[in-house]
Design a protein around this motif. Sequence first.
Motif, PDB file in Angstrom:
ATOM      1  N   LEU A  91       0.865  -1.178   0.000  1.00  0.00           N
ATOM      2  CA  LEU A  91       0.000   0.000   0.000  1.00  0.00           C
ATOM      3  C   LEU A  91       0.898   1.222   0.000  1.00  0.00           C
ATOM      4  O   LEU A  91       1.815   1.320   0.824  1.00  0.00           O
ATOM      5  CB  LEU A  91      -0.899  -0.009   1.245  1.00  0.00           C
ATOM      6  N   MET A  92       0.674   2.145  -0.954  1.00  0.00           N
ATOM      7  CA  MET A  92       1.577   3.284  -1.128  1.00  0.00           C
ATOM      8  C   MET A  92       0.795   4.575  -1.314  1.00  0.00           C
ATOM      9  O   MET A  92      -0.234   4.597  -1.998  1.00  0.00           O
ATOM     10  CB  MET A  92       2.473   3.064  -2.352  1.00  0.00           C
ATOM     11  N   PRO A  97       4.829  10.684   1.157  1.00  0.00           N
ATOM     12  CA  PRO A  97       5.371   9.436   0.602  1.00  0.00           C
ATOM     13  C   PRO A  97       5.525   8.373   1.686  1.00  0.00           C
ATOM     14  O   PRO A  97       6.195   8.592   2.685  1.00  0.00           O
ATOM     15  CB  PRO A  97       6.732   9.863   0.036  1.00  0.00           C
ATOM     16  N   ARG A  98       4.866   7.244   1.513  1.00  0.00           N
ATOM     17  CA  ARG A  98       4.968   6.158   2.476  1.00  0.00           C
ATOM     18  C   ARG A  98       4.593   4.863   1.781  1.00  0.00           C
ATOM     19  O   ARG A  98       3.870   4.854   0.797  1.00  0.00           O
ATOM     20  CB  ARG A  98       4.073   6.405   3.693  1.00  0.00           C
ATOM     21  N   GLN A  99       5.085   3.768   2.322  1.00  0.00           N
ATOM     22  CA  GLN A  99       4.810   2.460   1.747  1.00  0.00           C
ATOM     23  C   GLN A  99       4.718   1.428   2.859  1.00  0.00           C
ATOM     24  O   GLN A  99       5.538   1.425   3.790  1.00  0.00           O
ATOM     25  CB  GLN A  99       5.905   2.048   0.761  1.00  0.00           C
ATOM     26  N   TYR A 100       3.709   0.587   2.762  1.00  0.00           N
ATOM     27  CA  TYR A 100       3.587  -0.520   3.693  1.00  0.00           C
ATOM     28  C   TYR A 100       3.717  -1.825   2.919  1.00  0.00           C
ATOM     29  O   TYR A 100       3.058  -2.022   1.895  1.00  0.00           O
ATOM     30  CB  TYR A 100       2.235  -0.499   4.412  1.00  0.00           C
ATOM     31  N   GLY A 103       4.349  -8.047   4.623  1.00  0.00           N
ATOM     32  CA  GLY A 103       5.060  -9.297   4.833  1.00  0.00           C
ATOM     33  C   GLY A 103       6.301  -9.076   5.669  1.00  0.00           C
ATOM     34  O   GLY A 103       6.536  -7.990   6.216  1.00  0.00           O
ATOM     35  N   ILE A 104       7.141 -10.093   5.733  1.00  0.00           N
ATOM     36  CA  ILE A 104       8.296 -10.066   6.621  1.00  0.00           C
ATOM     37  C   ILE A 104       9.328  -9.010   6.231  1.00  0.00           C
ATOM     38  O   ILE A 104      10.082  -8.520   7.070  1.00  0.00           O
ATOM     39  CB  ILE A 104       8.955 -11.469   6.677  1.00  0.00           C
ATOM     40  N   LEU A 105       9.360  -8.614   4.952  1.00  0.00           N
ATOM     41  CA  LEU A 105      10.329  -7.605   4.537  1.00  0.00           C
ATOM     42  C   LEU A 105      10.123  -6.290   5.273  1.00  0.00           C
ATOM     43  O   LEU A 105      11.079  -5.565   5.553  1.00  0.00           O
ATOM     44  CB  LEU A 105      10.241  -7.365   3.026  1.00  0.00           C
ATOM     45  N   HIS A 106       8.864  -5.949   5.551  1.00  0.00           N
ATOM     46  CA  HIS A 106       8.572  -4.711   6.279  1.00  0.00           C
ATOM     47  C   HIS A 106       9.279  -4.727   7.628  1.00  0.00           C
ATOM     48  O   HIS A 106       9.898  -3.738   8.038  1.00  0.00           O
ATOM     49  CB  HIS A 106       7.065  -4.563   6.458  1.00  0.00           C
ATOM     50  N   GLN A 107       9.201  -5.854   8.292  1.00  0.00           N
ATOM     51  CA  GLN A 107       9.833  -5.980   9.611  1.00  0.00           C
ATOM     52  C   GLN A 107      11.353  -5.963   9.493  1.00  0.00           C
ATOM     53  O   GLN A 107      12.042  -5.264  10.264  1.00  0.00           O
ATOM     54  CB  GLN A 107       9.376  -7.283  10.276  1.00  0.00           C
ATOM     55  N   ILE A 108      11.900  -6.705   8.523  1.00  0.00           N
ATOM     56  CA  ILE A 108      13.354  -6.782   8.371  1.00  0.00           C
ATOM     57  C   ILE A 108      13.944  -5.412   8.057  1.00  0.00           C
ATOM     58  O   ILE A 108      14.954  -4.991   8.662  1.00  0.00           O
ATOM     59  CB  ILE A 108      13.726  -7.789   7.272  1.00  0.00           C
ATOM     60  N   LEU A 109      13.345  -4.704   7.114  1.00  0.00           N
ATOM     61  CA  LEU A 109      13.878  -3.394   6.732  1.00  0.00           C
ATOM     62  C   LEU A 109      13.723  -2.385   7.866  1.00  0.00           C
ATOM     63  O   LEU A 109      14.602  -1.539   8.081  1.00  0.00           O
ATOM     64  CB  LEU A 109      13.168  -2.895   5.467  1.00  0.00           C
TER      65      LEU A 109
END
Length: 594
Positions: A91-92, A97-100, A103-109
Amino acid sequence: MRKTVLCSLFAVWLVCSGLAHAQDLSGPEKNFEYLWNAFDRNYAIFGPKRVDWQALYKVYRPEVSAHTSDDELFEIMSSMLGHLNDNHVRLMSEKPPRQYIAGILHQILREKNFKDVNETRQFLRRRPVDPKYIKSGYEERMGGLFSFGWVAESIGYFHFKGFENIPESTSVIEEILDTFKEARGIIVDVRKNSGGDDRVGKLIADRFADRKRLYMITYTRNGAAYDDFTPPKYWYVEPDGARQFTKPVILLINRFSLSAAENFALAMRVLPNVTLVGDPTSGVFADVYGDVLPNGWRFSVSYKLFVDYDGFCWEGIGVPPDLRIVNTKEDEEAGKDRVLEFAIRLLDSGALKPHEESGSLKNIRESLAQSLEENTQKQGIADAVELFYEAKKRDPSTYYIDAEEMDALGDMLAKAGKNKQALEVFRLNAGEHPGMWWVHQKLARAQAILKDIEAAAKSYDRAAALNPGSYPWEKEAVFTLQLEKAFYVENMNVFKSRFYALKAKQPEFARIAESYLNRFGYELLAMGSTKDAIEIFEINVEAFPGSWNAYDSLGEAYMEDGKKELSIKNYEKSIRLNPDNTNAKEVLKKLKEK
């Protein structure tokens, strides 16, 4: 100028649930309903993930009202999508400017605490291996997409960042395998690989194959029920290319091996000579499409289901390594790659032996589309069609018929000017897949080109009746099927009249009208119908006189038709409207030099 539109332009096409009507909803509620309904109708992985999407509606819908702020709405939507555990679902918004990432990439980054988006991008673009590990022969190809060299005596290594451009990738992988033909082992690295075209992954895996093996089965969501899918498409690895490398191979994977890189891992893991080393992959396999909310926020939906040869879905899990080992934060800061070092020691040990992969041999089927192509080339279309029907008399478990493969064959024949042969293929495809609206559209176009106008009209009507208007391209086709029928079945005057009527009366079409004409014009150019393409582009500049891109496209069409002065005139107009149009400037310079 050609332009690719990745997201739906139907930003105000409202799909309401049975619980509310569009006119009764506030802005925040409309946006929530649009998002929830898009997933409800098109998301393909609710079943394997055991997600109760209806229950999530009941949890999150009451949180949205006319008083919900943008920040609150973005958070509510993100929370709901997060339950899908799907790195492809995003979701952008642009302002701010923001992006969700759901999945797990959100947490890792997030845990890496990057100071801004640029720092995140720099991390993702850096190769996983420090150049110091390449002992000799370091090379890069395709603008740095591929890199390869020797990491130890007789051990080759190559990394690639993505899967794209079949012809170029084919050439590069042949060069790499030729370079490493005397190696005793090869390390293939798809860490920090963002994915791309699955066909490229297959062609690379084919170079390591010992025989034909099933590695993946894919389906497309095509109905209102969560388990409504198209017939399966089967993916096989099989020996191909100038040479195969069947000595020990190690595939390095981690959480930054995404999408097509994971499907590539599924292919490599069924090969007896390949060992997977590292961390599980990201856990996102399926194809996605983009759409736009009424407020302009963009989002993506996974609309296909990918499973391995045994029918297991690894979505949200990731392909597991055979031998797990990860680099620590301290390793990364020190430039140490213990994963690569372990892979080298593993190959140096000489202990790797072929492993059993009998499961990939249990469902070997013939693609009747591929056989149809081969037989058409060898014996002609009439005999090929006869053999197609003969093959269908066999046990159905021995073959499959993929609509996309059939369509690609028809397109290939049409592009080669073999329109009668293409018609037979499109007719076969419509007969085998009568419920798919787009196969009837392709049949109608083929019939019209060969002047079977009555049959073409019926096929267009059939396509329109079957079109569910669910996916963004299906919503667009509600209008474009009318226009295509007018062009091919009636005449240019009817086409033009209908175009202006739709543009005036249908806001949803008005938003895509320019891009549609531009795309349709280029389709005609590709077919060699240059005069028709010019007429389409002329309608576009007439309807959108302020569009620099419309004049650019018309200039290109005139150039294709040998109308130099008219081409120059339109390119100059495009530059006046957009002084930054470097493409037009370059073409204009060449035209004037000639």
